[in-house]
Design an enzyme around this catalytic site. Structure first.
Site, PDB file in Angstrom:
ATOM      1  N   ALA A 119       0.839  -1.200   0.000  1.00  0.00           N
ATOM      2  CA  ALA A 119       0.000   0.000   0.000  1.00  0.00           C
ATOM      3  C   ALA A 119       0.869   1.242   0.000  1.00  0.00           C
ATOM      4  O   ALA A 119       1.342   1.694   1.054  1.00  0.00           O
ATOM      5  CB  ALA A 119      -0.930  -0.026   1.211  1.00  0.00           C
ATOM      6  N   PHE A 140      -6.380   2.111  -4.589  1.00  0.00           N
ATOM      7  CA  PHE A 140      -6.018   1.237  -5.722  1.00  0.00           C
ATOM      8  C   PHE A 140      -5.152   0.058  -5.257  1.00  0.00           C
ATOM      9  O   PHE A 140      -4.248  -0.363  -5.986  1.00  0.00           O
ATOM     10  CB  PHE A 140      -5.246   1.993  -6.826  1.00  0.00           C
ATOM     11  CG  PHE A 140      -5.877   3.256  -7.340  1.00  0.00           C
ATOM     12  CD1 PHE A 140      -7.251   3.406  -7.390  1.00  0.00           C
ATOM     13  CD2 PHE A 140      -5.081   4.296  -7.813  1.00  0.00           C
ATOM     14  CE1 PHE A 140      -7.824   4.568  -7.886  1.00  0.00           C
ATOM     15  CE2 PHE A 140      -5.642   5.463  -8.317  1.00  0.00           C
ATOM     16  CZ  PHE A 140      -7.020   5.603  -8.346  1.00  0.00           C
ATOM     17  N   THR A 160      -4.041  -3.517  -4.776  1.00  0.00           N
ATOM     18  CA  THR A 160      -4.298  -4.875  -5.263  1.00  0.00           C
ATOM     19  C   THR A 160      -4.181  -5.868  -4.098  1.00  0.00           C
ATOM     20  O   THR A 160      -3.285  -5.740  -3.269  1.00  0.00           O
ATOM     21  CB  THR A 160      -3.278  -5.234  -6.373  1.00  0.00           C
ATOM     22  OG1 THR A 160      -3.403  -4.266  -7.405  1.00  0.00           O
ATOM     23  CG2 THR A 160      -3.526  -6.629  -6.936  1.00  0.00           C
ATOM     24  N   ALA A 162      11.276  12.863  -0.582  1.00  0.00           N
ATOM     25  CA  ALA A 162      11.549  11.441  -0.420  1.00  0.00           C
ATOM     26  C   ALA A 162      11.966  11.045   0.996  1.00  0.00           C
ATOM     27  O   ALA A 162      11.820   9.904   1.397  1.00  0.00           O
ATOM     28  CB  ALA A 162      12.661  11.036  -1.392  1.00  0.00           C
ATOM     29  N   GLU A 221       9.162  -4.902  -9.731  1.00  0.00           N
ATOM     30  CA  GLU A 221       7.733  -4.774 -10.064  1.00  0.00           C
ATOM     31  C   GLU A 221       7.550  -4.415 -11.547  1.00  0.00           C
ATOM     32  O   GLU A 221       6.705  -4.982 -12.242  1.00  0.00           O
ATOM     33  CB  GLU A 221       7.155  -3.670  -9.158  1.00  0.00           C
ATOM     34  CG  GLU A 221       5.744  -3.293  -9.453  1.00  0.00           C
ATOM     35  CD  GLU A 221       5.124  -2.414  -8.346  1.00  0.00           C
ATOM     36  OE1 GLU A 221       5.645  -2.414  -7.208  1.00  0.00           O
ATOM     37  OE2 GLU A 221       4.135  -1.744  -8.629  1.00  0.00           O
ATOM     38  N   GLU A 262       4.829   7.837 -19.270  1.00  0.00           N
ATOM     39  CA  GLU A 262       5.536   9.129 -19.296  1.00  0.00           C
ATOM     40  C   GLU A 262       6.614   9.189 -18.206  1.00  0.00           C
ATOM     41  O   GLU A 262       7.713   9.704 -18.432  1.00  0.00           O
ATOM     42  CB  GLU A 262       4.545  10.289 -19.085  1.00  0.00           C
ATOM     43  CG  GLU A 262       3.493  10.445 -20.176  1.00  0.00           C
ATOM     44  CD  GLU A 262       2.250   9.579 -19.957  1.00  0.00           C
ATOM     45  OE1 GLU A 262       2.295   8.618 -19.171  1.00  0.00           O
ATOM     46  OE2 GLU A 262       1.226   9.867 -20.602  1.00  0.00           O
TER      47      GLU A 262
HETATM   48  C1  LIG Z   1      -5.814  -1.707 -10.954  1.00  0.00           C
HETATM   49  C2  LIG Z   1      -4.740  -0.998 -10.204  1.00  0.00           C
HETATM   50  C3  LIG Z   1      -4.005  -1.661  -9.242  1.00  0.00           C
HETATM   51  C4  LIG Z   1      -3.049  -0.986  -8.485  1.00  0.00           C
HETATM   52  N1  LIG Z   1      -2.383  -1.641  -7.473  1.00  0.00           N
HETATM   53  C5  LIG Z   1      -1.622  -0.931  -6.612  1.00  0.00           C
HETATM   54  C6  LIG Z   1      -1.078  -1.538  -5.432  1.00  0.00           C
HETATM   55  O1  LIG Z   1      -1.254  -2.740  -5.201  1.00  0.00           O
HETATM   56  N2  LIG Z   1      -0.377  -0.765  -4.569  1.00  0.00           N
HETATM   57  C7  LIG Z   1      -0.154   0.560  -4.791  1.00  0.00           C
HETATM   58  O2  LIG Z   1       0.479   1.208  -3.962  1.00  0.00           O
HETATM   59  N3  LIG Z   1      -0.630   1.164  -5.921  1.00  0.00           N
HETATM   60  C8  LIG Z   1      -1.362   0.454  -6.816  1.00  0.00           C
HETATM   61  N4  LIG Z   1      -1.873   1.059  -7.952  1.00  0.00           N
HETATM   62  C9  LIG Z   1      -1.549   2.460  -8.213  1.00  0.00           C
HETATM   63  C10 LIG Z   1      -0.737   2.698  -9.473  1.00  0.00           C
HETATM   64  O3  LIG Z   1       0.580   2.292  -9.332  1.00  0.00           O
HETATM   65  C11 LIG Z   1      -0.925   4.182  -9.812  1.00  0.00           C
HETATM   66  O4  LIG Z   1      -2.180   4.263 -10.455  1.00  0.00           O
HETATM   67  C12 LIG Z   1       0.165   4.752 -10.691  1.00  0.00           C
HETATM   68  O5  LIG Z   1       1.336   4.876  -9.939  1.00  0.00           O
HETATM   69  C13 LIG Z   1      -0.223   6.111 -11.254  1.00  0.00           C
HETATM   70  O6  LIG Z   1      -0.647   6.969 -10.232  1.00  0.00           O
HETATM   71  P1  LIG Z   1      -2.044   7.744 -10.376  1.00  0.00           P
HETATM   72  O7  LIG Z   1      -3.076   6.768 -10.769  1.00  0.00           O
HETATM   73  O8  LIG Z   1      -2.272   8.535  -9.146  1.00  0.00           O
HETATM   74  O9  LIG Z   1      -1.861   8.719 -11.601  1.00  0.00           O
HETATM   75  P2  LIG Z   1      -1.204  10.179 -11.555  1.00  0.00           P
HETATM   76  O10 LIG Z   1       0.085  10.174 -10.834  1.00  0.00           O
HETATM   77  O11 LIG Z   1      -2.236  11.156 -11.123  1.00  0.00           O
HETATM   78  O12 LIG Z   1      -0.913  10.402 -13.101  1.00  0.00           O
HETATM   79  C14 LIG Z   1      -1.989  10.488 -14.054  1.00  0.00           C
HETATM   80  C15 LIG Z   1      -1.383  10.493 -15.440  1.00  0.00           C
HETATM   81  O13 LIG Z   1      -0.582  11.674 -15.594  1.00  0.00           O
HETATM   82  C16 LIG Z   1       0.535  11.387 -16.409  1.00  0.00           C
HETATM   83  N5  LIG Z   1       1.754  11.695 -15.626  1.00  0.00           N
HETATM   84  C17 LIG Z   1       1.997  11.458 -14.322  1.00  0.00           C
HETATM   85  N6  LIG Z   1       3.225  11.884 -13.979  1.00  0.00           N
HETATM   86  C18 LIG Z   1       3.782  12.421 -15.094  1.00  0.00           C
HETATM   87  C19 LIG Z   1       5.032  13.000 -15.396  1.00  0.00           C
HETATM   88  N7  LIG Z   1       6.009  13.137 -14.468  1.00  0.00           N
HETATM   89  N8  LIG Z   1       5.256  13.451 -16.659  1.00  0.00           N
HETATM   90  C20 LIG Z   1       4.296  13.334 -17.603  1.00  0.00           C
HETATM   91  N9  LIG Z   1       3.087  12.765 -17.394  1.00  0.00           N
HETATM   92  C21 LIG Z   1       2.835  12.316 -16.160  1.00  0.00           C
HETATM   93  C22 LIG Z   1       0.453   9.903 -16.793  1.00  0.00           C
HETATM   94  O14 LIG Z   1      -0.185   9.807 -18.046  1.00  0.00           O
HETATM   95  C23 LIG Z   1      -0.436   9.330 -15.731  1.00  0.00           C
HETATM   96  O15 LIG Z   1      -1.141   8.166 -16.172  1.00  0.00           O
HETATM   97  C24 LIG Z   1      -2.791   0.381  -8.748  1.00  0.00           C
HETATM   98  C25 LIG Z   1      -3.512   1.048  -9.761  1.00  0.00           C
HETATM   99  C26 LIG Z   1      -4.477   0.383 -10.472  1.00  0.00           C
HETATM  100  C27 LIG Z   1      -5.255   1.146 -11.504  1.00  0.00           C
END
Ligand SMILES: Cc1cc2nc3c(=O)[nH]c(=O)nc-3n(C[C@H](O)[C@H](O)[C@H](O)COP(=O)(O)OP(=O)(O)OC[C@H]3O[C@@H](n4cnc5c(N)ncnc54)[C@H](O)[C@@H]3O)c2cc1C
Length: 393
Positions: free
Chosen positions: A138, A170, A172, A193, A257, A382
């Site tokens: 998480a 989100f 899993t 960080a 991962e 990205e």
């Molecule tokens: C089905 C599913 C399972 C998951 N399982 C886990 C889990 O087990 N544990 C866990 O901790 N997380 C989990 N996640 C989270 C997943 O790793 C995040 O969705 C992912 O890291 C992206 O974060 P966000 O969804 O907040 O998108 P955001 O960070 O809000 O980004 C949205 C979009 O903006 C763009 N973007 C983001 N940053 C940049 C950048 N620097 N430059 C240019 N474009 C950018 C990309 O297109 C991105 O898709 C899961 C997600 C899903 C959908």
């Protein structure tokens, strides 16, 4: 001269660094997927989870410990074995099943294995490997996804405990896991960080709850949850690794991962092409079959070429990792390449199925839905390309 079927089989072995132990693992996983997963997983998609019985069976067969030391019940294999496992699970065509397993083996439990104390390893690793204890990780929060360092969940030290507060989303295996590796800020005044630590939180700890099971576009048999931590008291000896160093262990584990997610997407792409070849060679149209159309043949041939190139990239990266080379650039390439290619492959393969590809009863329809998440889950394309670009100059 190899005959046609030998040539197809040879594709599976076109990786120079694969050894006999990897081939044996491939056969075992493939047999398990064919016999125990494919005939049942439609039902799991309906119920929204992979049954515990199946996970226990996989644990008993040794699939959950392939990278872990023998003293805990593992078989101490290398990164190539992980790529084989992920590829073969990907070939199952049920992304929700694959990710349920791979989060446990390669995304959550490595947090314990890489940073846990001897006591923590003794306490949890044997049960993790046997499938008795299923894990989740998480990290993501409603306001902190790609930008991990901006997380807000906190863990305040109080005597011999930490008190956790916050929300994760989100996640899993979030509904059904037994043990959660949770990231939280232990130093609220430090920015970025610094000041993040990891904790092992057991299901049932007072104040810890699954606030919501989330409904998704795909990966339907993988359970995904929002988690709430409301003054959760976690014993200090359940902190995993050094205080305030959690961000670095998250980044380290992201490498495995991302490689695994790439290998899973690669297995899915191989299966999608196989299924589509079968379909277009039988689908009658314009006095022949679809395969007679050069446009279709050539697009499939180009996809096959891209898949083969990406497969070589995955195994060469796994080999580099197994030799302990720094391969952050290659891993980031793997994640970016496969996050996009699996979507291109399943999009085109669905197109060649026509209306049947849009029907819920067709495998390719599910695969196209499942593929979408690869382009952002576990590292958006990205963000991965930025990691590559940083290492190009
Ligand atoms: C089905 C599913 C399972 C998951 N399982 C886990 C889990 O087990 N544990 C866990 O901790 N997380 C989990 N996640 C989270 C997943 O790793 C995040 O969705 C992912 O890291 C992206 O974060 P966000 O969804 O907040 O998108 P955001 O960070 O809000 O980004 C949205 C979009 O903006 C763009 N973007 C983001 N940053 C940049 C950048 N620097 N430059 C240019 N474009 C950018 C990309 O297109 C991105 O898709 C899961 C997600 C899903 C959908």
């Amino acid at each position: 001269m190899a005959n046609k079927s030998q040539q197809i089989t040879a594709t599976a072995d076109s990786i120079a660094c694969i050894r006999d132990e990897h081939k044996m693992l491939r056969e075992q996983v493939r047999r398990f997927v064919d016999e125990q997963v494919k005939p049942r997983a439609e039902g799991w998609e309906e119920s929204g989870m992979v049954p515990r019985e199946t996970l226990r069976q996989m644990g008993e067969l040794g699939f959950f410990g392939i990278r872990y030391p023998e003293e805990y019940g593992g078989s101490a294999m290398d990164t190539l074995a992980t790529a084989v496992l992920a590829e073969e699970l990907g070939r199952s065509t049920f992304g929700g099943f694959s990710v349920t397993v791979l989060v446990h083996t390669d995304m959550a439990s490595p947090h314990l294995m890489h940073a846990g104390s001897a006591e923590q390893l003794r306490r949890w690793m044997p049960k993790i490997i046997s499938g008795e204890c299923i894990t989740a990780v998480a990290v993501t929060e409603p306001d902190a996804g790609s930008d991990v360092a901006s997380m807000r969940s906190s863990a305040r030290r109080e005597g011999d405990s930490y008190v956790l507060n916050g929300t994760k989303t989100f996640i899993t295996n979030g509904v059904h896991a037994d043990l959660y590796f949770v990231a939280a800020k232990t130093n609220p005044t430090s920015r970025g960080a610094h000041g993040i630590s990891m904790f092992a939180v057991e299901k049932g700890t007072p104040g810890f709850s699954v606030s919501r099971a989330l409904k998704k576009q795909g990966w339907l048999c993988s359970d995904t949850a929002e988690l709430a931590f409301d003054n959760v008291r976690v014993p200090a000896d359940q902190r995993i690794g050094e205080e305030n160093r959690g961000f670095y262990s998250i980044m380290r584990n992201f490498q495995n991962e991302r490689l695994v997610l790439g290998a899973m997407a690669m297995g899915e792409s191989l299966a999608a092409i196989d299924i589509t070849l079968e379909y277009v060679r039988n689908r009658k149209a314009f006095g022949g079959v679809l395969w007679d159309k050069q446009a279709i043949r050539q697009r499939l041939a180009m996809l096959a070429a891209k898949v083969e190139a990406g497969r070589q990239l995955i195994y060469s990266t796994a080999w580099l990792d197994a030799q302990k080379f720094d391969c952050v650039k290659q891993v980031s390439m793997v994640k970016a390449y496969w996050g996009e290619l699996v979507n291109q492959v399943t999009y085109d393969c669905l197109q060649f199925h026509g209306g049947m590809g849009y029907m819920r009863e067709s495998t390719i329809e599910r695969m196209a839905r499942d593929a979408r998440v690869h382009a952002f889950g576990g590292g958006a394309t990205e963000v991965m390309l930025e990691e590559v670009a940083k290492r190009m100059v």
